[in-house]
Enzyme design. Sequence first.
Site: not given
Ligand SMILES: N[C@@H]1[C@@H](O)[C@H](O)[C@@H](COP(=O)(O)O)O[C@@H]1O
Length: 268
Positions: A70, A142, A144, A149
């Site tokens: 993304d 959440n 995702h 989302e």
């Molecule tokens: N777009 C990214 C995801 O690809 C990631 O998996 C998620 C969790 O992040 P973290 O690993 O820092 O908890 O958050 C972000 O929003």
Amino acid sequence: MRVLIGSSAEHVARIAADNVLAGLAHHGHGKNPVLGVATGSSPLGLYRELRVAVAEGRADFSNAQGFALDEYIGIPDTHELSYRQTLITEVCNTFGLPVSGLHTPRGMADSVEEIEAAAHAYDQAIKASGGVQVQILGIGSNGHVGFNEPGSALRSRTRIKRLAAQTRIDNARFFDGIEHVPTHCVTQGLGTVLEAGRLVLVATGEAKAEAVALAVEGPLSASCPGSVLQLHQDAVVVLDEAAAAGLKKRAYYDDAAEGISLENLRVH
Ligand SMILES: N[C@@H]1[C@@H](O)[C@H](O)[C@@H](COP(=O)(O)O)O[C@@H]1O
């Protein structure tokens, strides 16, 4: 789905790296790796383990391609908070995937149509590469995956998405206040992610326990995009104890983690 639980952050990172390398060997025959890469704190230990594997001659990413999950909309890809720059630091500069082989969705353009066309072209570029062999994933609090989302179609393709309020709150720590967190992104769709040869999802910490339990043991539902892993033939979920705390079938996962060999099939 395989659920593997590590005893420490280092153990989680090692298990995840071993499963990424085994996945590349299996789905990509070890040549010209095509890796799906994720931002976030969850895969950082895994990336460091891949660096160790390169140093020890067990892996080589010098001819690899990487496809990001993304990108934010409205942040130039030269900006330090863009996911492109984040991945250059955390992936390219860590384990040697060439910057020229790193693909990231386009989040800046003069029109919505241009971003949509680039998103469509991104899916085509993944196909043209022969497909992602191993996709590394984190999971949002959440549920995702990428920036899909809750409510995302289970067969969605790379497209523009509105970020959930919780996601903007979670990511505000990187920005000078929540008002600077972008409201939209371009993310690979869940259908796009499902086409990878293997999925390796890493989650650590108690803040992920509920999302992990829903993704692994809850119903297949757009309300928890991570549950889409249940549709994949080769999904590996690597957790620490805190992230695994909400799982009900823990004893089974531990038994199954022994793996399959003639010896432990106990056929004799
Ligand atoms: N777009 C990214 C995801 O690809 C990631 O998996 C998620 C969790 O992040 P973290 O690993 O820092 O908890 O958050 C972000 O929003």
